[in-house]
Structure formats: C-alpha cells, structure tokens
Design a protein around this motif. Structure first.
Motif, PDB file in Angstrom:
ATOM      1  N   HIS A 113      38.219 -40.119  53.469  1.00 47.03           N
ATOM      2  CA  HIS A 113      38.853 -41.338  52.959  1.00 47.03           C
ATOM      3  C   HIS A 113      37.838 -42.178  52.184  1.00 47.03           C
ATOM      4  N   GLN A 114      38.350 -43.168  51.472  1.00 45.46           N
ATOM      5  CA  GLN A 114      37.515 -44.101  50.702  1.00 45.46           C
ATOM      6  C   GLN A 114      37.870 -45.536  51.069  1.00 45.46           C
ATOM      7  N   HIS A 115      37.033 -46.497  50.576  1.00 41.61           N
ATOM      8  CA  HIS A 115      37.255 -47.931  50.811  1.00 41.61           C
ATOM      9  C   HIS A 115      37.216 -48.669  49.473  1.00 41.61           C
ATOM     10  N   ASN A 116      38.085 -48.277  48.567  1.00 42.46           N
ATOM     11  CA  ASN A 116      38.091 -48.856  47.220  1.00 42.46           C
ATOM     12  C   ASN A 116      39.367 -49.620  46.892  1.00 42.46           C
ATOM     13  N   ALA A 117      40.227 -49.838  47.870  1.00 43.85           N
ATOM     14  CA  ALA A 117      41.466 -50.573  47.609  1.00 43.85           C
ATOM     15  C   ALA A 117      41.156 -52.043  47.310  1.00 43.85           C
ATOM     16  N   ASN A 118      41.915 -52.619  46.396  1.00 44.81           N
ATOM     17  CA  ASN A 118      41.808 -54.040  46.051  1.00 44.81           C
ATOM     18  C   ASN A 118      40.387 -54.457  45.683  1.00 44.81           C
ATOM     19  N   GLY A 119      39.709 -53.617  44.951  1.00 44.26           N
ATOM     20  CA  GLY A 119      38.360 -53.953  44.504  1.00 44.26           C
ATOM     21  C   GLY A 119      37.266 -53.580  45.472  1.00 44.26           C
ATOM     22  N   GLY A 120      37.592 -52.953  46.589  1.00 41.18           N
ATOM     23  CA  GLY A 120      36.597 -52.466  47.527  1.00 41.18           C
ATOM     24  C   GLY A 120      36.255 -53.446  48.635  1.00 41.18           C
ATOM     25  N   LEU A 121      35.212 -53.121  49.370  1.00 40.67           N
ATOM     26  CA  LEU A 121      34.750 -53.938  50.489  1.00 40.67           C
ATOM     27  C   LEU A 121      33.963 -55.154  50.002  1.00 40.67           C
ATOM     28  N   CYS A 122      33.894 -56.151  50.859  1.00 42.23           N
ATOM     29  CA  CYS A 122      33.078 -57.331  50.576  1.00 42.23           C
ATOM     30  C   CYS A 122      31.731 -57.125  51.259  1.00 42.23           C
ATOM     31  N   ILE A 123      30.672 -56.950  50.465  1.00 37.46           N
ATOM     32  CA  ILE A 123      29.358 -56.575  50.996  1.00 37.46           C
ATOM     33  C   ILE A 123      28.346 -57.667  50.689  1.00 37.46           C
ATOM     34  N   LYS A 124      27.535 -57.961  51.692  1.00 35.58           N
ATOM     35  CA  LYS A 124      26.466 -58.947  51.558  1.00 35.58           C
ATOM     36  C   LYS A 124      25.173 -58.355  52.126  1.00 35.58           C
ATOM     37  N   GLY A 125      24.211 -58.095  51.264  1.00 36.83           N
ATOM     38  CA  GLY A 125      22.922 -57.548  51.704  1.00 36.83           C
ATOM     39  C   GLY A 125      23.033 -56.223  52.423  1.00 36.83           C
ATOM     40  N   GLY A 126      23.940 -55.362  51.989  1.00 42.85           N
ATOM     41  CA  GLY A 126      24.104 -54.054  52.613  1.00 42.85           C
ATOM     42  C   GLY A 126      24.971 -54.058  53.862  1.00 42.85           C
ATOM     43  N   VAL A 127      25.524 -55.224  54.231  1.00 45.01           N
ATOM     44  CA  VAL A 127      26.387 -55.337  55.416  1.00 45.01           C
ATOM     45  C   VAL A 127      27.789 -55.760  54.980  1.00 45.01           C
TER      46      VAL A 127
ATOM     47  N   LYS B 214      32.795 -58.279  46.087  1.00 46.36           N
ATOM     48  CA  LYS B 214      33.660 -57.098  46.180  1.00 46.36           C
ATOM     49  C   LYS B 214      32.958 -55.935  45.482  1.00 46.36           C
ATOM     50  N   THR B 215      32.886 -54.806  46.161  1.00 49.12           N
ATOM     51  CA  THR B 215      32.102 -53.680  45.644  1.00 49.12           C
ATOM     52  C   THR B 215      32.922 -52.395  45.703  1.00 49.12           C
ATOM     53  N   LEU B 216      33.080 -51.774  44.530  1.00 51.40           N
ATOM     54  CA  LEU B 216      33.737 -50.472  44.480  1.00 51.40           C
ATOM     55  C   LEU B 216      32.710 -49.376  44.785  1.00 51.40           C
ATOM     56  N   LEU B 217      33.028 -48.544  45.753  1.00 48.19           N
ATOM     57  CA  LEU B 217      32.159 -47.420  46.111  1.00 48.19           C
ATOM     58  C   LEU B 217      32.722 -46.156  45.463  1.00 48.19           C
ATOM     59  N   THR B 218      32.579 -46.118  44.176  1.00 48.64           N
ATOM     60  CA  THR B 218      33.129 -44.999  43.409  1.00 48.64           C
ATOM     61  C   THR B 218      32.450 -43.689  43.818  1.00 48.64           C
ATOM     62  N   ASP B 219      33.252 -42.672  43.985  1.00 49.23           N
ATOM     63  CA  ASP B 219      32.768 -41.330  44.358  1.00 49.23           C
ATOM     64  C   ASP B 219      32.068 -41.302  45.717  1.00 49.23           C
ATOM     65  N   VAL B 220      32.346 -42.295  46.536  1.00 53.40           N
ATOM     66  CA  VAL B 220      31.813 -42.300  47.906  1.00 53.40           C
ATOM     67  C   VAL B 220      32.958 -41.952  48.866  1.00 53.40           C
ATOM     68  N   TRP B 221      32.730 -40.920  49.678  1.00 52.99           N
ATOM     69  CA  TRP B 221      33.739 -40.438  50.623  1.00 52.99           C
ATOM     70  C   TRP B 221      33.188 -40.479  52.041  1.00 52.99           C
ATOM     71  N   MET B 222      34.104 -40.667  52.985  1.00 51.11           N
ATOM     72  CA  MET B 222      33.702 -40.754  54.385  1.00 51.11           C
ATOM     73  C   MET B 222      34.671 -39.989  55.280  1.00 51.11           C
ATOM     74  N   VAL B 223      34.139 -39.458  56.384  1.00 50.41           N
ATOM     75  CA  VAL B 223      34.951 -38.832  57.425  1.00 50.41           C
ATOM     76  C   VAL B 223      34.267 -39.086  58.762  1.00 50.41           C
ATOM     77  N   HIS B 224      35.073 -39.390  59.792  1.00 49.34           N
ATOM     78  CA  HIS B 224      34.549 -39.627  61.135  1.00 49.34           C
ATOM     79  C   HIS B 224      34.575 -38.337  61.948  1.00 49.34           C
ATOM     80  N   ALA B 225      33.695 -38.274  62.925  1.00 54.57           N
ATOM     81  CA  ALA B 225      33.668 -37.147  63.864  1.00 54.57           C
ATOM     82  C   ALA B 225      33.475 -37.708  65.270  1.00 54.57           C
ATOM     83  N   TRP B 226      34.562 -37.711  66.057  1.00 58.27           N
ATOM     84  CA  TRP B 226      34.535 -38.287  67.402  1.00 58.27           C
ATOM     85  C   TRP B 226      34.175 -37.199  68.408  1.00 58.27           C
TER      86      TRP B 226
END
Length: 408
Positions: free
Chosen positions: A326-340, A359-371
C-alpha cells in the motif's frame, strides 16, 4: 322434615349442581381471554377437587351424627332436654313439642316427605330462583378466572406453548464484538491500510474521499492459494524475518542499529522506527521499519514493515499473491515534520501547516506489514494492513486506554 331444614338441603344440592358448571365456564373464560390452556385446565380441575372434598366432608359429618344419635335398647328418645318450642309458618310460638328433635322422628319425617313428593309428582323446589342461580354461577366463574390469571403471572415457566414473537424481536440482529484495534481506532489511520491497500493512492484527492476510503472493507483480506514452490520460498523468507524480531526485541536495540522514530504509537499499526538505508530494495532479513508497542526504550516489538522505493508498481516481495502493498499518497500525502509523521492523509494543508509540518507525496514508495512477532496474534493475516489485537492509545502505548492490546 321441617321446611327450613328441607330448604337448606335444597340450597346445598343446588350449589353442588351449579359449581361444576361454573368451573367449566371459568375455564372457557380463560381461553377466550387468551390465557394458556394449562391454566384453564388447572382451574377446572381444582374446582372439581375442592367440591368433591367438601361433599366427602359433609357426608362424613352426616354419618357421624347418625352414629351419635343411636340409642341403646330401652332408652327413651324423649327427654326434657329435647323439648323445644316450634314456630308456625308465621313466626308465632306454638305449643311445646316433646321429642321434636328426635333422630328417629327426623328420619321418619324425611322419608315420608320424600315418598310423598315422589308419589304426588310434585317437583322438589327451593327458594333459589333462576336469576340467583345465574348470578351465583357468574360470580364463581369470575372468581376462578381471577385465580387462574394470578397464577399465570406467578408461574410463567410452566408452559409448553411458545410465546408469539414480537415485531421488535424479529428484527434483532447479532452484532459481532469489535477488536481492540477497532475499538481504540474507529477510523483507520490511513486508507491504504484498509483492504488491499488501494485507498492510499494519489488518485484520492480530497479529505472527504480519504474518509470514504477509510470506511471501506476493514479487516482480513481473503488469502489466495500458493503453489508448492511459493510455499517453500515464503517459509524461508518468513524464517529470515523472524530473526529480526529476536535481534531487535525492544526500541533500545532498534535505535542502537540506526532506526529512528518516524511515528508515535498508533493503535492497529504500532510505533514506527525507520532505517532509510534498507529502503532501496526488499530484503526479508533487513526490513526498513520496525513496529513497537510504544516509544519508550523498553517497548517490545510487535511487527515489521517493509518500506521500499520502487517505480512502476509495488516491488517483488514475499512469495505468492498475498503480500498486498500500500501507499500513503491520498489527499497530498502524509503531514511530515522533521522525518516524523504528525498528521495523516485526512489532514488538509492548513491543518498540516498549523501542526508545523508539510504535506508530502511519497511517490514510488510502497509498504507492507508483516505481523510475525510471537508476542501478539493478528487474525486478519500476516500481511494485513492492521493487527486487530493491537489496541491502546494514540501517542501512548499498546497497553493504555480502555481498549488495551491483547498479547499472546
């Protein structure tokens, strides 16, 4: 027999005739009133039982009096003690009648009266008329019906007739209990974590669209079958990933290895610690993110996250089709401050700026969790976007709040 005694016996006989029929009327009244059949039957049976008992008692009393009235041979049946005055039909006293109360005389007069009445064809009547009979039967029926109604309220369990369902009971639906994750976070932190992860794409342009995506199909995603070769490869990859859990059991070891906090603790997904050095490609033994139950140095690991830069779609990851990235690019992406991350995709640019981020778009960045951490079980799947047993409190720990996590 004296007129008064005869009339008394007639009244008693009339009662014995009326009472059983009154009990039947009472049972019918209960049926018409909608009460249970068993209560009506009990009322009828009880009335017959009581009347039968009364008749037995009266019969025994008559026999006892007859036994006491017998005389020994030679004993006079007339005595001064038995002399009494007798009134005529108008109530005026007449002459004394010795022996008027003699049992022998009473029996003789009663037999003579009965024989005379039968031979003459005259009916044996009393002073109880038809209206009185009807009224008496009605009163007895009402009394028995009232008793049956009160007993039906007191003994609601003794019945074989099922109650009729009410309209509201027919509409009641069973609601499944929610997990600690759903209770602690009614809305997912990101639309990309819902279902197959498509809600986190850049195609979602507004905050309203983000909210709509976040209320999608939350929970487990159906797992597709694997081939034998895929199963063998996946097992080897998961074995390599499990070594990470033992290598970095707490935040203290993660920080020492170069991981840095990128999110506070978030229910359902944990606190993220990121090492950008591992984000260039997918490696099961070197995940770019570790997930913990809090941000203190002794917080325990709960899962892994693989953040990978890859153009033209998700990278090749775990064997088989079940690792949905999955990605986190909806509505312009996440709100990031100093890497957090300080706000999610649902935030507007104004809200993000007010929090000191952008607001930061993480273009071409993908993530998957492993529980795969043994300390917690995630029934929605090893690669699900959220872990249902991971509750807790935002910016707190997995143990905080009214909905703490369920650890193994």
């Amino acid at each position: 027999m004296e007129p008064t005694a005869t009339k008394g016996l007639m009244r008693l006989r009339t009662l014995f005739v009326i009472a059983p029929w009154a009990s039947l009327v009472a049972g019918g009244a209960q049926l018409l009133d909608g009460r249970r059949i068993t209560h009506a039957a009990i009322a009828v049976a009880a009335s017959f039982g009581v009347l039968g008992g009364v008749r037995l008692v009266l019969a025994a009393r008559v026999q006892w009096r007859r036994l006491r009235s017998w005389r020994r041979p030679g004993e006079s049946s007339v005595s001064p003690a038995r002399t009494r005055s007798v009134r005529d039909g108008y109530g005026s006293p007449t002459r004394a009648c010795p022996g008027a109360g003699s049992p022998a005389r009473r029996r003789a007069r009663w037999g003579h009266t009965m024989r005379s009445t039968r031979s003459s064809g005259e009916p044996m009547t009393s002073r109880i008329g038809s209206p009185k009979v009807v009224i008496g039967a009605g009163l007895i029926a009402l009394a028995l019906a009232g008793c049956g109604g009160s007993s039906s309220k007191a003994s609601g369990s003794a019945t074989t007739v099922a109650p009729k369902p009410t309209p509201t009971s027919a509409r009641v639906k069973t609601v499944a209990a929610k997990s600690p994750c759903e209770e602690a976070a009614p809305t997912p932190a990101s639309p990309g974590e819902v279902g197959a992860g498509g809600g986190g794409s850049a195609a979602v342009k507004t905050a309203a669209a983000v909210a709509a995506e976040e209320h999608g199909g939350r929970g487990a995603v159906p797992q597709l079958p694997l081939t034998k070769a895929e199963r063998a490869t996946l097992d080897a990859q998961l074995d390599a990933a499990k070594t990470v859990v033992t290598t970095y059991p707490t935040v203290k070891q993660a920080i020492a290895a170069g991981y840095m906090m990128s999110t506070v603790y978030v229910p359902c997904i944990g606190a993220h610690y990121t090492n950008i050095g591992y984000a260039s490609h997918f490696d099961p033994a070197h995940p770019s993110e570790l997930l913990y139950a809090g941000t203190s140095l002794d917080s325990k690991i709960v899962g892994l996250s693989y953040l990978v830069w890859h153009s033209n779609g998700p990278p090749p990851g775990f064997a088989g089709p079940n690792d949905r990235w999955h990605q986190h690019n909806a509505n312009g992406g996440l709100c990031i401050k100093g890497g957090v991350v300080v706000a999610g995709e649902e935030s507007t640019r104004q809200q993000c700026a007010a929090a000191g981020g952008s607001k930061t778009l993480l273009t071409d960045v993908w993530m998957v969790h492993a529980w795969i951490a043994p300390s917690i079980t995630c029934a929605w799947g090893v690669f699900s976007g959220e872990c249902p047993n991971l509750g807790g409190k935002l910016d707190g720990t997995a143990y905080d709040g009214p909905y703490p996590s369920k650890f193994s």
